[in-house]
Design an enzyme around this catalytic site. Sequence first.
Site, PDB file in Angstrom:
ATOM      1  N   ASP A  62      -7.358 -13.817   9.581  1.00 39.65           N
ATOM      2  CA  ASP A  62      -7.934 -13.420  10.878  1.00 39.65           C
ATOM      3  C   ASP A  62      -9.449 -13.569  10.904  1.00 39.65           C
ATOM      4  OD1 ASP A  62      -8.409 -11.361   9.064  1.00 39.65           O
ATOM      5  OD2 ASP A  62      -7.176  -9.894  10.112  1.00 39.65           O
ATOM      6  N   ASN A 128      -3.071   2.443  10.459  1.00 34.87           N
ATOM      7  CA  ASN A 128      -1.978   2.554  11.435  1.00 34.87           C
ATOM      8  C   ASN A 128      -0.836   1.576  11.131  1.00 34.87           C
ATOM      9  OD1 ASN A 128      -3.050   0.104  12.153  1.00 34.87           O
ATOM     10  ND2 ASN A 128      -3.660   0.683  14.223  1.00 34.87           N
ATOM     11  N   HIS A 130      -1.165  -1.693  10.432  1.00 37.78           N
ATOM     12  CA  HIS A 130      -1.329  -3.097  10.836  1.00 37.78           C
ATOM     13  C   HIS A 130      -1.490  -4.018   9.630  1.00 37.78           C
ATOM     14  CE1 HIS A 130      -5.902  -2.375  11.140  1.00 37.78           C
ATOM     15  NE2 HIS A 130      -5.853  -3.473  10.434  1.00 37.78           N
ATOM     16  N   GLU A 135      -1.659  -5.290  15.509  1.00 36.38           N
ATOM     17  CA  GLU A 135      -1.645  -3.854  15.790  1.00 36.38           C
ATOM     18  C   GLU A 135      -0.231  -3.392  16.135  1.00 36.38           C
ATOM     19  OE1 GLU A 135      -4.122  -2.011  15.210  1.00 36.38           O
ATOM     20  OE2 GLU A 135      -6.035  -2.887  15.818  1.00 36.38           O
TER      21      GLU A 135
HETATM   22  C1  GLP Z   1      -8.801  -5.077   8.811  1.00 37.33           C
HETATM   23  C2  GLP Z   1      -8.251  -6.439   8.406  1.00 37.33           C
HETATM   24  C3  GLP Z   1      -6.981  -6.318   7.624  1.00 37.33           C
HETATM   25  C4  GLP Z   1      -7.137  -5.270   6.542  1.00 37.33           C
HETATM   26  C5  GLP Z   1      -7.404  -3.914   7.157  1.00 37.33           C
HETATM   27  C6  GLP Z   1      -7.606  -2.832   6.127  1.00 37.33           C
HETATM   28  O1  GLP Z   1      -8.370  -4.636  10.045  1.00 37.33           O
HETATM   29  N1  GLP Z   1      -8.054  -7.328   9.531  1.00 37.33           N
HETATM   30  O2  GLP Z   1      -6.651  -7.587   7.089  1.00 37.33           O
HETATM   31  O3  GLP Z   1      -5.976  -5.227   5.754  1.00 37.33           O
HETATM   32  O4  GLP Z   1      -8.582  -4.007   7.925  1.00 37.33           O
HETATM   33  O5  GLP Z   1      -8.915  -2.891   5.678  1.00 37.33           O
HETATM   34  P1  GLP Z   1      -9.480  -2.207   4.377  1.00 37.33           P
HETATM   35  O6  GLP Z   1      -8.968  -3.015   3.242  1.00 37.33           O
HETATM   36  O7  GLP Z   1     -10.962  -2.322   4.513  1.00 37.33           O
HETATM   37  O8  GLP Z   1      -8.995  -0.824   4.370  1.00 37.33           O
END
Ligand code: GLP
Length: 234
Positions: A62, A128, A130, A135
């Site tokens: 992404d 959440n 995702h 989402e």
């Molecule tokens: C973002 C990314 C995800 C990631 C998530 C959790 O929203 N698009 O790919 O898994 O955050 O992030 P973190 O690893 O910083 O907790």
Amino acid sequence: MKIELVTDATAGGKKAAEYFLAAKQDGVKTFGLATGGTPVTTYAALVAGEIDFGDAVSLNLDEYVGLGANDPQSYAAYMQAHLFSQKPFAASYLPNGLASDLAAECARYDQLVAENPIGLQLLGIGENGHIGFNEPGTSFDSSTHLVNLTESTIKANARFFARENQVPRQALSMGIGTIMQAKQIILEAYGEKKAAAIKAMVKGPVTEAVPASVLQRHENVIVIVDPAAAAGLD
Ligand code: GLP
């Protein structure tokens, strides 16, 4: 799902890097990559190791809409800093958050994934549930698409920006259908903030309300967790 319980994120990163090496030795040519705080230790372990991605392709999950590779908060810049500058791939792709036609950009990205089937996909998980930027409520059949980020995701990611109002409100993300096509998936989660999402993903019903729960339907998923993230599991 295979659960790998590790002592902490550093050990988890090393474990994930072992799977990368095994996949590479097994002939995997295309790696799906993730961003966020979680995979930092994995990229550090890959950088410290012997793996050579010079004949491989990477495709990231992404990118924020409106941020280009020169923006330090973009996922393109993150990947450059944590991995690509030290372990370059033959080709590395991310969705282009500056594309003028976002629908065309999504179609272009799906075409790239079709041409480069992903052998190993790395994932984190949002609080959440995702995955990527898919989402809750996203169709399990989705391909690459434009996402309106939820308030909880904007808040969670605000720590990477100087101010919360700088967090982009939209992103381009591979879809859940796209992610599910990967031959093998490694999902990492560390810390108590991820415990509820991990529990719902592993033990809850398979539902679009918890995007990561779809992974129960994939036959080759490895979940790397520390004790805090695993708190809701038996
Ligand atoms: C973002 C990314 C995800 C990631 C998530 C959790 O929203 N698009 O790919 O898994 O955050 O992030 P973190 O690893 O910083 O907790």
